[in-house]
Design an enzyme around this catalytic site. Structure first.
Site, mmCIF file in Angstrom:
data_model
loop_
_atom_site.group_PDB
_atom_site.id
_atom_site.type_symbol
_atom_site.label_atom_id
_atom_site.label_comp_id
_atom_site.label_asym_id
_atom_site.label_seq_id
_atom_site.Cartn_x
_atom_site.Cartn_y
_atom_site.Cartn_z
ATOM 1 N N GLY A 109 24.891 10.706 30.155
ATOM 2 C CA GLY A 109 24.473 11.655 29.122
ATOM 3 C C GLY A 109 25.651 12.377 28.482
ATOM 4 O O GLY A 109 25.568 12.807 27.328
ATOM 5 N N GLU A 132 24.647 4.462 34.061
ATOM 6 C CA GLU A 132 23.259 4.638 34.520
ATOM 7 C C GLU A 132 22.757 3.438 35.321
ATOM 8 O O GLU A 132 21.954 3.575 36.239
ATOM 9 C CB GLU A 132 22.333 4.878 33.316
ATOM 10 C CG GLU A 132 22.437 6.280 32.727
ATOM 11 C CD GLU A 132 23.500 6.413 31.645
ATOM 12 O OE1 GLU A 132 24.407 5.559 31.589
ATOM 13 O OE2 GLU A 132 23.413 7.381 30.872
HETATM 14 N N1 CO8 Z 1 24.906 15.102 38.428
HETATM 15 C C1 CO8 Z 1 24.970 16.029 39.380
HETATM 16 N N2 CO8 Z 1 26.105 16.325 40.060
HETATM 17 C C2 CO8 Z 1 27.205 15.620 39.768
HETATM 18 C C3 CO8 Z 1 27.210 14.614 38.773
HETATM 19 C C4 CO8 Z 1 25.985 14.370 38.076
HETATM 20 N N3 CO8 Z 1 25.892 13.483 37.092
HETATM 21 N N4 CO8 Z 1 28.448 14.086 38.712
HETATM 22 C C5 CO8 Z 1 29.194 14.741 39.606
HETATM 23 N N5 CO8 Z 1 28.440 15.663 40.244
HETATM 24 C C6 CO8 Z 1 28.889 16.585 41.299
HETATM 25 C C7 CO8 Z 1 29.011 15.891 42.642
HETATM 26 O O1 CO8 Z 1 27.760 15.783 43.266
HETATM 27 C C8 CO8 Z 1 29.982 16.796 43.357
HETATM 28 O O2 CO8 Z 1 29.261 17.921 43.800
HETATM 29 P P1 CO8 Z 1 29.546 18.488 45.315
HETATM 30 O O3 CO8 Z 1 30.992 18.923 45.280
HETATM 31 O O4 CO8 Z 1 28.587 19.629 45.435
HETATM 32 O O5 CO8 Z 1 29.310 17.357 46.228
HETATM 33 C C9 CO8 Z 1 30.885 17.278 42.241
HETATM 34 O O6 CO8 Z 1 30.198 17.064 41.015
HETATM 35 C C10 CO8 Z 1 32.187 16.506 42.164
HETATM 36 O O7 CO8 Z 1 31.884 15.129 42.105
HETATM 37 P P2 CO8 Z 1 32.481 14.044 43.120
HETATM 38 O O8 CO8 Z 1 32.805 14.690 44.444
HETATM 39 O O9 CO8 Z 1 31.548 12.883 43.141
HETATM 40 O O10 CO8 Z 1 33.842 13.684 42.392
HETATM 41 P P3 CO8 Z 1 34.607 12.288 42.448
HETATM 42 O O11 CO8 Z 1 35.909 12.512 41.744
HETATM 43 O O12 CO8 Z 1 34.632 11.754 43.818
HETATM 44 O O13 CO8 Z 1 33.708 11.294 41.569
HETATM 45 C C11 CO8 Z 1 32.432 10.631 39.654
HETATM 46 C C12 CO8 Z 1 33.542 11.531 40.181
HETATM 47 C C13 CO8 Z 1 32.860 9.167 39.758
HETATM 48 C C14 CO8 Z 1 32.198 11.001 38.213
HETATM 49 C C15 CO8 Z 1 31.141 10.844 40.482
HETATM 50 O O14 CO8 Z 1 30.897 12.228 40.585
HETATM 51 C C16 CO8 Z 1 29.924 10.201 39.854
HETATM 52 O O15 CO8 Z 1 29.753 8.994 39.967
HETATM 53 N N6 CO8 Z 1 29.065 11.017 39.216
HETATM 54 C C17 CO8 Z 1 27.849 10.490 38.597
HETATM 55 C C18 CO8 Z 1 28.149 9.822 37.265
HETATM 56 C C19 CO8 Z 1 26.884 9.237 36.691
HETATM 57 O O16 CO8 Z 1 26.279 8.357 37.258
HETATM 58 N N7 CO8 Z 1 26.454 9.741 35.532
HETATM 59 C C20 CO8 Z 1 25.246 9.295 34.885
HETATM 60 C C21 CO8 Z 1 24.117 10.176 35.280
HETATM 61 S S1 CO8 Z 1 22.551 9.599 34.686
HETATM 62 C C22 CO8 Z 1 22.562 10.058 33.069
HETATM 63 O O17 CO8 Z 1 23.446 10.675 32.556
HETATM 64 C C23 CO8 Z 1 21.337 9.646 32.309
HETATM 65 C C24 CO8 Z 1 21.262 10.396 31.021
HETATM 66 C C25 CO8 Z 1 19.909 10.244 30.499
HETATM 67 C C26 CO8 Z 1 19.665 11.232 29.405
HETATM 68 C C27 CO8 Z 1 18.302 11.117 28.892
HETATM 69 C C28 CO8 Z 1 18.044 12.169 27.832
HETATM 70 C C29 CO8 Z 1 16.798 11.957 27.027
#
Ligand code: CO8
Length: 258
Positions: A109, A132
């Site tokens: 997103g 996604e």
């Molecule tokens: N949602 C919630 N929390 C998140 C997200 C997320 N998308 N991304 C990161 N965080 C959080 C982690 O949970 C973590 O929290 P905590 O410290 O409490 O555990 C914190 O941010 C830091 O993240 P990481 O420890 O994972 O950091 P890394 O450097 O190890 O990894 C990454 C970074 C690779 C970005 C990893 O965090 C990741 O894969 N995040 C998810 C990315 C993803 O899949 N995004 C797509 C989400 S789905 C989406 O966007 C659909 C949109 C649809 C829209 C529809 C509208 C109509």
């Protein structure tokens, strides 16, 4: 006004800066944040002191996508209620130009919001992607529709079906961004664009944006008709008269926004 998830600042050079402010969660886009964004942009629509908006995140992330923790236990009905709402469309419906200043990650997103913006400045270390599929879903905020129009079908397929991310050079080469620069220069570059936009005749900027979007949303016939309608409309404005007069009188125009 203070916000829970955003930092908002008006700049007296004629634009506003809006910063996502959940850096620990990599600016994951929770509903509250999107609702605040919508409220802020709605307020700017009729604010003559804001001619453009710069939207930015933190050094590490513009936004890492929708907030996955919010969506954990969603049913299909929950998803429909949650995502099919105006807050996800706040950017695409905003009449003034929005410039994305993107450092670090713009995923899911987050990238979909970037693609809704009108101009994009990225940092050298940017990572842009639609992961996604790795969660068992597809992009749901326009990603499958906007990305092919920008980068072409083969690359869009690779990004959406296989989760490929793009770096800064690729973002420039494939048309996802206007400029790439070192991280600490991204905001300045985006703000310089906003300052320039703020000096332009506001109505021409507004309808120019509407016409370019029509080119992407409508058939050529409808788009050309939208362009004609809005082009003719500008001839009824004071700024049009001033622009032509200033040219003939060899002076700088003074725009009134009327
Ligand atoms: N949602 C919630 N929390 C998140 C997200 C997320 N998308 N991304 C990161 N965080 C959080 C982690 O949970 C973590 O929290 P905590 O410290 O409490 O555990 C914190 O941010 C830091 O993240 P990481 O420890 O994972 O950091 P890394 O450097 O190890 O990894 C990454 C970074 C690779 C970005 C990893 O965090 C990741 O894969 N995040 C998810 C990315 C993803 O899949 N995004 C797509 C989400 S789905 C989406 O966007 C659909 C949109 C649809 C829209 C529809 C509208 C109509």
């Amino acid at each position: 006004m203070t916000y829970q998830y955003l930092m908002v600042e008006k700049d007296d050079r004629g634009f506003a800066r809006v910063q996502f402010n959940r850096p620990k969660q990599l600016n994951a886009l929770c509903q509250g944040m999107l609702d605040e964004l919508r409220a802020v942009l709605t307020g700017f629509e009729n604010d003559d002191g804001v001619r453009a908006v710069v939207l930015t995140g933190s050094e590490r992330a513009f936004a890492a996508g929708a907030d996955i923790s919010e969506l954990m236990d969603f049913s299909a009905v929950d998803a429909r209620r949650h995502f099919d709402n105006p807050s996800w469309r706040a950017i695409e419906n905003f009449r003034k130009p929005i410039i994305a200043a993107v450092r670090g990650l713009a995923l899911g997103g987050g990238l979909e919001l970037v693609m809704q913006c009108d101009m994009v400045v990225v940092s050298d270390d940017v990572s842009l992607g639609l992961p996604e599929v790795t969660l068992g879903v597809i992009p749901g905020a326009g990603g499958t529709q906007r990305l092919p129009g920008i980068v072409g079908k083969p690359l869009a397929m690779e990004m959406i079906l296989n989760g490929r991310t793009l770096n800064a050079d690729e973002a420039i080469n494939f048309g996802l961004a206007n400029y790439a620069c070192p991280g600490d220069e991204v905001l300045d570059k985006a703000q310089a664009l906003a300052v320039d936009l703020a000096k332009r005749p506001p109505l021409a900027v507004e309808v120019g944006k509407e016409c370019v979007n029509a080119a992407l949303d409508e058939t050529l016939v409808h788009g050309l008709s939208t362009e004609q309608r809005l082009f003719h409309f500008l001839f009824a404005t004071e700024d049009r008269a001033e622009g032509f007069k200033a040219f003939v009188e060899k002076r700088k125009p003074q725009w009134s926004g009327k």
